[in-house]
Design an enzyme around this catalytic site. Sequence first.
Site, PDB file in Angstrom:
ATOM      1  N   LYS A   1      40.594  60.380   3.291  1.00  0.00           N
ATOM      2  CA  LYS A   1      40.871  59.529   4.064  1.00  0.00           C
ATOM      3  C   LYS A   1      41.433  58.298   3.340  1.00  0.00           C
ATOM      4  O   LYS A   1      41.528  58.217   2.208  1.00  0.00           O
ATOM      5  CB  LYS A   1      39.392  58.961   4.588  1.00  0.00           C
ATOM      6  N   GLY A   2      42.197  57.390   4.023  1.00  0.00           N
ATOM      7  CA  GLY A   2      42.731  56.246   3.313  1.00  0.00           C
ATOM      8  C   GLY A   2      44.168  56.112   3.641  1.00  0.00           C
ATOM      9  O   GLY A   2      44.860  55.295   2.940  1.00  0.00           O
TER      10      GLY A   2
ATOM     11  N   GLU B   1      35.758  52.107   5.020  1.00  0.00           N
ATOM     12  CA  GLU B   1      35.255  53.307   5.623  1.00  0.00           C
ATOM     13  C   GLU B   1      34.210  54.138   5.011  1.00  0.00           C
ATOM     14  O   GLU B   1      33.186  54.753   5.534  1.00  0.00           O
ATOM     15  CB  GLU B   1      36.445  54.336   5.709  1.00  0.00           C
TER      16      GLU B   1
END
Length: 238
Positions: free
Chosen positions: A100-101, A109
């Site tokens: 993610k990111g 997050e």
Amino acid sequence: MSSNPIETGKKLAAYAAVDEHITADCKVIGIGSGSTVVYVVERILQKPELKHLIYIPTSFQSKLLIIEGGLTLGSIEQYPEIDVTIDGADEVDPQLNAIKGGGACQFQEKVVAEAAKKFVIVADYRKKSSNLGVEWVKGIPIEVVPMAYKLVMRSIDSKLSIKPIDSKLRMAINKAGPVVTDNGNFVIDAHFGAIDRPLDLLREIKLLTGVYEVGLFCGMAQMAYFGEGDGSVSTLSA
């Protein structure tokens, strides 16, 4: 429903995740970032019984979605224990490890995901992968303190047990200079190819001086919903 099958799949996956995991008995909900989460909030707004819940954002984008939807905005400082967090992902392996990111929100997050009793991923079928780093080839997002970014880039190349294929500072598209996160940091994208032991790599990168957070989410998600190209929804459980 959108005529675009990818968007249709993302919407169906988001709706299913909300329907199965967010109930009126919940108190605090984490709202992730990205295109899929737009449909998560859309589904929440279709359910009046969820109006009274507290919603914790992971980014400026999700904060706006909560405010503009007329939902009650909270913060992780106020509510460090979250019932359910729903978020997107850039890539998910069969064990529900995720990258993610891609939107540069990995720190918030991860905080909101770790605070949740249940962390649920929603994505389209293109995000499923046999190994992390196979489908998502833009690299693992590594948030770094600006003054240390060159040091971190050198350390990524020299101190890890596996060498990156490529690593670069993420540059902004519509302004001169690097992407700046909501925390005022820079992002390095480091591509390692197929990652056999993502948790080990996460630990190694986190130990590098100057690293703020890493976009590897290992052993965190309990369930993932994927919108398939034919309009169906598939699931994976940890």
